[in-house]
Design an enzyme around this catalytic site. Sequence first.
Site, PDB file in Angstrom:
ATOM      1  N   GLU A  23     -38.586 -37.799   0.222  1.00 31.57           N
ATOM      2  CA  GLU A  23     -37.125 -37.754   0.401  1.00 31.57           C
ATOM      3  C   GLU A  23     -36.536 -36.411  -0.005  1.00 31.57           C
ATOM      4  O   GLU A  23     -35.498 -35.997   0.507  1.00 31.57           O
ATOM      5  CB  GLU A  23     -36.451 -38.870  -0.424  1.00 31.57           C
ATOM      6  N   ALA A  77     -37.215 -45.165   5.225  1.00 34.97           N
ATOM      7  CA  ALA A  77     -35.961 -45.740   5.707  1.00 34.97           C
ATOM      8  C   ALA A  77     -35.565 -44.965   6.960  1.00 34.97           C
ATOM      9  O   ALA A  77     -35.985 -43.818   7.155  1.00 34.97           O
ATOM     10  CB  ALA A  77     -34.897 -45.620   4.637  1.00 34.97           C
ATOM     11  N   GLU A 113     -42.132 -47.409  -1.015  1.00 32.46           N
ATOM     12  CA  GLU A 113     -41.424 -48.273  -1.976  1.00 32.46           C
ATOM     13  C   GLU A 113     -41.581 -49.749  -1.608  1.00 32.46           C
ATOM     14  O   GLU A 113     -41.739 -50.611  -2.481  1.00 32.46           O
ATOM     15  CB  GLU A 113     -39.946 -47.882  -2.019  1.00 32.46           C
ATOM     16  N   GLY A 143     -39.122 -45.074   1.787  1.00 35.65           N
ATOM     17  CA  GLY A 143     -38.884 -46.524   1.678  1.00 35.65           C
ATOM     18  C   GLY A 143     -40.117 -47.336   2.054  1.00 35.65           C
ATOM     19  O   GLY A 143     -40.283 -48.464   1.582  1.00 35.65           O
TER      20      GLY A 143
HETATM   21  N1  DAK Z   1     -36.500 -42.512  10.333  1.00 37.34           N
HETATM   22  C1  DAK Z   1     -36.167 -42.472  11.649  1.00 37.34           C
HETATM   23  N2  DAK Z   1     -37.014 -42.064  12.617  1.00 37.34           N
HETATM   24  C2  DAK Z   1     -38.251 -41.689  12.236  1.00 37.34           C
HETATM   25  C3  DAK Z   1     -38.677 -41.706  10.889  1.00 37.34           C
HETATM   26  C4  DAK Z   1     -37.727 -42.146   9.905  1.00 37.34           C
HETATM   27  N3  DAK Z   1     -38.021 -42.238   8.616  1.00 37.34           N
HETATM   28  N4  DAK Z   1     -39.946 -41.263  10.841  1.00 37.34           N
HETATM   29  C5  DAK Z   1     -40.312 -40.996  12.121  1.00 37.34           C
HETATM   30  N5  DAK Z   1     -39.285 -41.252  12.958  1.00 37.34           N
HETATM   31  C6  DAK Z   1     -39.274 -41.092  14.416  1.00 37.34           C
HETATM   32  C7  DAK Z   1     -39.212 -39.622  14.819  1.00 37.34           C
HETATM   33  O1  DAK Z   1     -37.890 -39.162  14.773  1.00 37.34           O
HETATM   34  C8  DAK Z   1     -39.760 -39.684  16.225  1.00 37.34           C
HETATM   35  O2  DAK Z   1     -38.749 -40.161  17.063  1.00 37.34           O
HETATM   36  P1  DAK Z   1     -38.435 -39.423  18.502  1.00 37.34           P
HETATM   37  O3  DAK Z   1     -38.252 -38.008  18.179  1.00 37.34           O
HETATM   38  O4  DAK Z   1     -39.689 -39.692  19.292  1.00 37.34           O
HETATM   39  O5  DAK Z   1     -37.227 -40.133  19.003  1.00 37.34           O
HETATM   40  C9  DAK Z   1     -40.816 -40.762  16.139  1.00 37.34           C
HETATM   41  O6  DAK Z   1     -40.483 -41.540  14.969  1.00 37.34           O
HETATM   42  C10 DAK Z   1     -42.222 -40.202  15.950  1.00 37.34           C
HETATM   43  O7  DAK Z   1     -42.169 -39.333  14.820  1.00 37.34           O
HETATM   44  P2  DAK Z   1     -42.778 -37.846  14.851  1.00 37.34           P
HETATM   45  O8  DAK Z   1     -42.686 -37.264  16.217  1.00 37.34           O
HETATM   46  O9  DAK Z   1     -42.149 -37.110  13.745  1.00 37.34           O
HETATM   47  O10 DAK Z   1     -44.315 -38.167  14.528  1.00 37.34           O
HETATM   48  P3  DAK Z   1     -45.383 -37.209  13.868  1.00 37.34           P
HETATM   49  O11 DAK Z   1     -46.693 -37.925  13.995  1.00 37.34           O
HETATM   50  O12 DAK Z   1     -45.257 -35.819  14.365  1.00 37.34           O
HETATM   51  O13 DAK Z   1     -45.000 -37.162  12.304  1.00 37.34           O
HETATM   52  C11 DAK Z   1     -44.330 -38.166  10.188  1.00 37.34           C
HETATM   53  C12 DAK Z   1     -45.120 -38.338  11.515  1.00 37.34           C
HETATM   54  C13 DAK Z   1     -44.366 -39.506   9.456  1.00 37.34           C
HETATM   55  C14 DAK Z   1     -45.044 -37.111   9.325  1.00 37.34           C
HETATM   56  C15 DAK Z   1     -42.876 -37.707  10.485  1.00 37.34           C
HETATM   57  O14 DAK Z   1     -42.342 -38.605  11.481  1.00 37.34           O
HETATM   58  C16 DAK Z   1     -41.998 -37.731   9.289  1.00 37.34           C
HETATM   59  O15 DAK Z   1     -42.038 -36.841   8.459  1.00 37.34           O
HETATM   60  N6  DAK Z   1     -41.114 -38.763   9.202  1.00 37.34           N
HETATM   61  C17 DAK Z   1     -40.134 -38.862   8.145  1.00 37.34           C
HETATM   62  C18 DAK Z   1     -40.794 -39.226   6.837  1.00 37.34           C
HETATM   63  C19 DAK Z   1     -39.759 -39.302   5.737  1.00 37.34           C
HETATM   64  O16 DAK Z   1     -39.084 -38.304   5.407  1.00 37.34           O
HETATM   65  N7  DAK Z   1     -39.600 -40.501   5.128  1.00 37.34           N
HETATM   66  C20 DAK Z   1     -38.600 -40.710   4.122  1.00 37.34           C
HETATM   67  C21 DAK Z   1     -37.331 -41.201   4.783  1.00 37.34           C
HETATM   68  S1  DAK Z   1     -35.952 -41.319   3.654  1.00 37.34           S
HETATM   69  C22 DAK Z   1     -31.666 -46.233  -0.186  1.00 37.34           C
HETATM   70  C23 DAK Z   1     -32.897 -46.602  -0.570  1.00 37.34           C
HETATM   71  C24 DAK Z   1     -34.005 -46.026  -0.011  1.00 37.34           C
HETATM   72  C25 DAK Z   1     -33.911 -45.041   0.935  1.00 37.34           C
HETATM   73  C26 DAK Z   1     -32.677 -44.689   1.351  1.00 37.34           C
HETATM   74  C27 DAK Z   1     -31.547 -45.277   0.786  1.00 37.34           C
HETATM   75  N8  DAK Z   1     -30.525 -46.786  -0.813  1.00 37.34           N
HETATM   76  C28 DAK Z   1     -30.659 -47.707  -1.902  1.00 37.34           C
HETATM   77  C29 DAK Z   1     -29.241 -46.440  -0.446  1.00 37.34           C
HETATM   78  C30 DAK Z   1     -35.099 -44.448   1.476  1.00 37.34           C
HETATM   79  C31 DAK Z   1     -35.072 -43.248   2.078  1.00 37.34           C
HETATM   80  C32 DAK Z   1     -36.204 -42.801   2.884  1.00 37.34           C
HETATM   81  O17 DAK Z   1     -37.197 -43.442   3.013  1.00 37.34           O
END
Ligand code: DAK
Length: 258
Positions: free
Chosen positions: A132, A65, A112, A109
Site C-alpha cells: 500500500e 482492495a 490481510e 487487503g
Molecule cells: N485494484 C483494482 N484493480 C486491480 C488491482 C487492485 N488492487 N490489482 C490489479 N488490478 C487490475 C489491473 O488494473 C488490471 O486491470 P486492467 O488494466 O486490465 O483493466 C488487471 O487487474 C490486471 O493487472 P495487471 O495488468 O497490473 O497485472 P500484472 O500481472 O502486470 O501485475 C500485480 C500484477 C498484482 C503485480 C499488479 O496488478 C499490482 O501491483 N496490483 C496492485 C497491488 C496492490 O497495490 N495492492 C494493494 C491495494 S491497496 C481499508 C482497508 C484496507 C485497504 C483499504 C482500505 N479501509 C479500512 C478503509 C486495503 C488497501 C489495498 O489493498
Amino acid sequence: MAYETILLEDHDSVLLIRLNRPESLNAINKKMLSELCSVLSSADKDTKVRVVVLTGTDKFFAAGADIKEMEKKDSVEMFLEDFFTEEHDIISSFRKPLIAAVSGYALGGGCELAMMCDIILSSDTAKFGQPEINLGVMAGIGGTQRLPRAVGKSKAMDMHLSGRYMDAHEAERVGLVSRVMPEKELELGALDLARKISEKSLLTILAIKEAIKLSEQTNMSTGILFERRKFHSLFGKEDQKEGMAAFIEKRSPKFMDK
Ligand code: DAK
C-alpha cells in the site's frame, strides 16, 4: 443463490468459497466483501458446514482492495462509511475453522484477508505483500497488527515500508503459512485438511479456535486459565467419552457434537 464476485462449492461438510473477479486479479471491492460476509454468516449457522476454505485462482488469491473503487474517496467519506469495519468484524469473528488456500498474489487487503483466516496453506507460487505504501497509503484491515504477530516486527516493518513481496518459502519459514504445496495440489490439499478437521467434534473444534484466538488478545495467565476451563468443560460432553473410549477400544471415534 448466485453471487457476483464469489463462487461456492459444496464439499459435504466443507464449503469452498472462491473469490471470483478475475478481470481485476480478485481485487476486493465492497460487493465482494459483503457477499463473503453474507456467506460466512450463513455458514456459521449452517449445521452442515463445519469448515470453510477460502481460495482464489492459481495466479491470484487477491491483489488487494479495489484501487479503482477507492481512488476518488476522501477521508470524510471513508470515515463516515466506516469502510470495511463491519466486514472485518464479521470475518474475524467467524466461529468455525477458516482455511485460506493461497496461490499467486496475496497483496494488501488480499494478504490481510488471508491473515484473518485461521490457517494459511500456500502454493509454491504464492507472493504475500503489503504494498500500500506505493499507493501513498497504508494497510487498513489489520495488516500492521497481524503481520508483525505472524512474522515478527522486523520483517513486518520491512514488508510494509518497502512494499516488497515475501515468497511462499520465506512465508513458511517465518510462520506466516503453515504448509507450502505445489500449485496444482493446493486446492485438494486444502480440502483434505478441511475434511480431516471436519471429522472431529465440532464442540472441540470451536473450543480450540476460541482459545487460540484469545491468545492474540490476552496475557498468558488469562489465556491459560481460559484454556483450562474450556478443557474442563469438554469433560461434560459425550464426545469426550466417545473419543477416549474409542482410543481404548482401538477403533475410530464417532463424534456426535454432543
Ligand atoms: N485494484 C483494482 N484493480 C486491480 C488491482 C487492485 N488492487 N490489482 C490489479 N488490478 C487490475 C489491473 O488494473 C488490471 O486491470 P486492467 O488494466 O486490465 O483493466 C488487471 O487487474 C490486471 O493487472 P495487471 O495488468 O497490473 O497485472 P500484472 O500481472 O502486470 O501485475 C500485480 C500484477 C498484482 C503485480 C499488479 O496488478 C499490482 O501491483 N496490483 C496492485 C497491488 C496492490 O497495490 N495492492 C494493494 C491495494 S491497496 C481499508 C482497508 C484496507 C485497504 C483499504 C482500505 N479501509 C479500512 C478503509 C486495503 C488497501 C489495498 O489493498
